[in-house]
Design a protein around this motif. Structure first.
Motif, mmCIF file in Angstrom:
data_model
loop_
_atom_site.group_PDB
_atom_site.id
_atom_site.type_symbol
_atom_site.label_atom_id
_atom_site.label_comp_id
_atom_site.label_asym_id
_atom_site.label_seq_id
_atom_site.Cartn_x
_atom_site.Cartn_y
_atom_site.Cartn_z
ATOM 1 N N MET A 1 0.816 -1.198 0.000
ATOM 2 C CA MET A 1 0.000 0.000 0.000
ATOM 3 C C MET A 1 0.859 1.261 0.000
ATOM 4 O O MET A 1 0.543 2.240 -0.685
ATOM 5 C CB MET A 1 -0.919 -0.002 1.220
ATOM 6 C CG MET A 1 -2.037 -1.024 1.133
ATOM 7 S SD MET A 1 -3.114 -0.751 -0.290
ATOM 8 C CE MET A 1 -3.766 0.853 0.091
ATOM 9 N N VAL A 2 1.958 1.242 0.764
ATOM 10 C CA VAL A 2 2.855 2.396 0.780
ATOM 11 C C VAL A 2 3.450 2.616 -0.605
ATOM 12 O O VAL A 2 3.513 3.754 -1.114
ATOM 13 C CB VAL A 2 3.967 2.196 1.830
ATOM 14 C CG1 VAL A 2 5.033 3.276 1.688
ATOM 15 C CG2 VAL A 2 3.377 2.220 3.232
ATOM 16 N N SER A 3 3.884 1.492 -1.241
ATOM 17 C CA SER A 3 4.420 1.613 -2.592
ATOM 18 C C SER A 3 3.361 2.123 -3.563
ATOM 19 O O SER A 3 3.628 2.975 -4.424
ATOM 20 C CB SER A 3 4.954 0.261 -3.062
ATOM 21 O OG SER A 3 5.407 0.321 -4.394
ATOM 22 N N ASN A 4 2.144 1.600 -3.408
ATOM 23 C CA ASN A 4 1.055 2.056 -4.278
ATOM 24 C C ASN A 4 0.733 3.532 -4.037
ATOM 25 O O ASN A 4 0.456 4.291 -4.972
ATOM 26 C CB ASN A 4 -0.180 1.198 -4.030
ATOM 27 C CG ASN A 4 -1.300 1.514 -5.005
ATOM 28 O OD1 ASN A 4 -1.151 1.367 -6.207
ATOM 29 N ND2 ASN A 4 -2.429 1.946 -4.479
ATOM 30 N N ASN A 5 0.783 3.957 -2.743
ATOM 31 C CA ASN A 5 0.533 5.363 -2.433
ATOM 32 C C ASN A 5 1.605 6.262 -3.049
ATOM 33 O O ASN A 5 1.308 7.348 -3.558
ATOM 34 C CB ASN A 5 0.471 5.565 -0.928
ATOM 35 C CG ASN A 5 -0.767 4.928 -0.310
ATOM 36 O OD1 ASN A 5 -1.728 4.631 -1.018
ATOM 37 N ND2 ASN A 5 -0.741 4.714 0.991
ATOM 38 N N ASP A 6 2.871 5.784 -2.969
ATOM 39 C CA ASP A 6 3.946 6.557 -3.592
ATOM 40 C C ASP A 6 3.733 6.668 -5.107
ATOM 41 O O ASP A 6 3.945 7.732 -5.704
ATOM 42 C CB ASP A 6 5.302 5.902 -3.307
ATOM 43 C CG ASP A 6 5.670 5.981 -1.834
ATOM 44 O OD1 ASP A 6 5.093 6.840 -1.135
ATOM 45 O OD2 ASP A 6 6.512 5.191 -1.389
ATOM 46 N N ARG A 7 3.301 5.535 -5.701
ATOM 47 C CA ARG A 7 3.047 5.567 -7.139
ATOM 48 C C ARG A 7 1.898 6.521 -7.465
ATOM 49 O O ARG A 7 1.961 7.288 -8.425
ATOM 50 C CB ARG A 7 2.727 4.155 -7.626
ATOM 51 C CG ARG A 7 2.538 4.042 -9.134
ATOM 52 C CD ARG A 7 2.341 2.593 -9.543
ATOM 53 N NE ARG A 7 1.121 2.064 -8.958
ATOM 54 C CZ ARG A 7 -0.093 2.188 -9.504
ATOM 55 N NH1 ARG A 7 -0.225 2.854 -10.655
ATOM 56 N NH2 ARG A 7 -1.146 1.675 -8.935
ATOM 57 N N MET A 8 0.828 6.468 -6.636
ATOM 58 C CA MET A 8 -0.296 7.360 -6.858
ATOM 59 C C MET A 8 0.109 8.816 -6.681
ATOM 60 O O MET A 8 -0.322 9.690 -7.428
ATOM 61 C CB MET A 8 -1.435 7.002 -5.906
ATOM 62 C CG MET A 8 -2.054 5.648 -6.161
ATOM 63 S SD MET A 8 -2.824 5.525 -7.792
ATOM 64 C CE MET A 8 -4.145 6.702 -7.608
ATOM 65 N N GLN A 9 0.961 9.071 -5.685
ATOM 66 C CA GLN A 9 1.440 10.436 -5.481
ATOM 67 C C GLN A 9 2.260 10.902 -6.674
ATOM 68 O O GLN A 9 2.160 12.065 -7.117
ATOM 69 C CB GLN A 9 2.280 10.511 -4.205
ATOM 70 C CG GLN A 9 2.730 11.924 -3.854
ATOM 71 C CD GLN A 9 1.557 12.854 -3.609
ATOM 72 O OE1 GLN A 9 0.608 12.482 -2.930
ATOM 73 N NE2 GLN A 9 1.611 14.052 -4.158
#
Length: 370
Positions: free
Chosen positions: A169-177
């Motif tokens: 989720m953190v990686s996905n959040n970074d990607r979304m950011q």
């Protein structure tokens, strides 16, 4: 406790209102400051002095925040102030005493109890239903036919699974950011490109307005030139006819006077030259004439239907067509220069008489009768 509180008050920095942070510097007025706080006060009082690695190192001055005494520093700046080792030792002793006097909190781990068997602790995990339970539920209760596993092993597995999920989720959040940042940058680029293209479109239309105004002025000058030529000719011809009319009136007056002459010999003597003058005054062959339709200016006609259709079809073009457009503009500019004195647009929609009316002296129509 009161003594410790009083001691703590004496160890408070007047700038950050916290216990002094080592190293502690002593000012010439004997007041103490954290070196960082002293450096902050010095920077605020000397904003234009050069810095090195974020710290001021040249001489300057500032006022003590406790007593407002002016502190003058040498070329070493705040680093030239002496450290108060006594206060630093007292701070260390105060911190040790404070930590030893505080009760050590005891971590009481409360083991959850089974809801069915209230006296039994939850110590196993039902793999079939995916819930933690107790041993009594496995032996006698609802999970006696289920597959179970030690709760510690399931704990490690689920903890790893949760950790992997959080990391994902953190990686996905970074990607979304990153996507959001890219979209915001794209939005700004679109706005900037739109402003630039709007400016270019305005420049193109302004250039078109300039070309139309120039063509309009050129055509108006041609109409005005022919107007002046014709008006001047007609006014000159009017003056000639006026002079001829004046001479004719004089001959008429002379004839009337001769008719009243009672002496026959004198009458006959004046008759011959008078008849000659009447014959000459009656002839207008020497006067120019104005042919029919000379006043018309209809040969200066315009037809903008093709141009209007072309203007209505104006639209954006592909970048690959820009070179072709430039070549066409060059050809049109050359055609306009080659037109010379003829009236017309580059497309030939504006037409005019290619041959001007012949000079009045060469016109052979019957003369205008006075």
């Amino acid at each position: 406790m009161n003594a410790m509180e009083n001691l703590e008050k004496q160890l408070i920095c007047p700038i950050c209102l916290e216990i002094f942070t080592k190293p502690v510097v002593i000012l010439p007025c004997q007041h103490n400051l954290c070196r960082k706080c002293a450096n902050d006060v010095f920077q605020a009082s000397n904003p234009y002095l050069p810095t090195r690695a974020g710290s001021l190192t040249s001489g300057g001055r500032f006022r003590c925040p406790s007593c407002r005494h002016e502190v003058i520093l040498d070329r070493h700046g705040v680093y030239g102030l002496q450290r108060n080792l006594l206060v630093e030792n007292i701070i260390d002793m105060f911190k040790q005493e404070s930590s030893s006097s505080k009760p050590v909190p005891q971590n009481k781990e409360e083991t959850p109890m089974c809801e069915v068997h209230e006296e039994e602790k939850i110590n196993i995990y039902c793999v079939t239903h995916g819930v933690p339970t107790c041993s009594m539920c496995k032996v006698f209760g609802a999970h006696k036919d289920c597959e179970v596993a030690p709760i510690t092993s399931i704990y490690q597995t689920k903890k790893t699974e949760l950790s992997d999920g959080i990391a994902m989720m953190v990686s996905n959040n970074d990607r979304m950011q990153g996507i959001i940042s890219h979209l915001e940058e794209t939005c700004r680029a679109i706005e900037e490109n739109s402003r630039r293209q709007k400016t270019q479109v305005c420049e193109k239309f302004d250039h078109l307005y300039t070309v139309l105004e120039g063509k309009k002025s050129e055509m108006m000058q041609k109409v005005t030139a022919e107007q002046d030529e014709k008006v001047n000719y007609i006014r000159g011809l009017t003056r000639k006819y006026g002079d001829h009319l004046e001479e004719s009136c004089k001959v008429v007056e002379a004839g009337i006077q001769t008719m009243e002459e009672p002496e026959v010999a004198l009458f006959l003597q004046n008759m011959k030259p008078l008849l000659k003058k009447i014959s000459e005054a009656s002839s207008t062959a020497h006067l120019d004439k104005v042919e029919r339709g000379y006043e018309n200016m209809e040969h200066f006609c315009v037809d903008f239907r093709k141009e209007t259709k072309a203007l209505r079809s104006i639209d954006f073009i592909q970048e690959a067509d820009e070179d072709e457009e430039d070549e066409e503009e060059d050809k049109e500019a050359g055609a306009e220069e080659a037109e010379g004195a003829q009236t017309g647009s580059g497309s030939g929609a504006v037409t005019a008489a290619s041959v001007q009316p012949p000079p009045p002296q060469q016109q052979s129509a019957p003369p205008v009768q006075p």
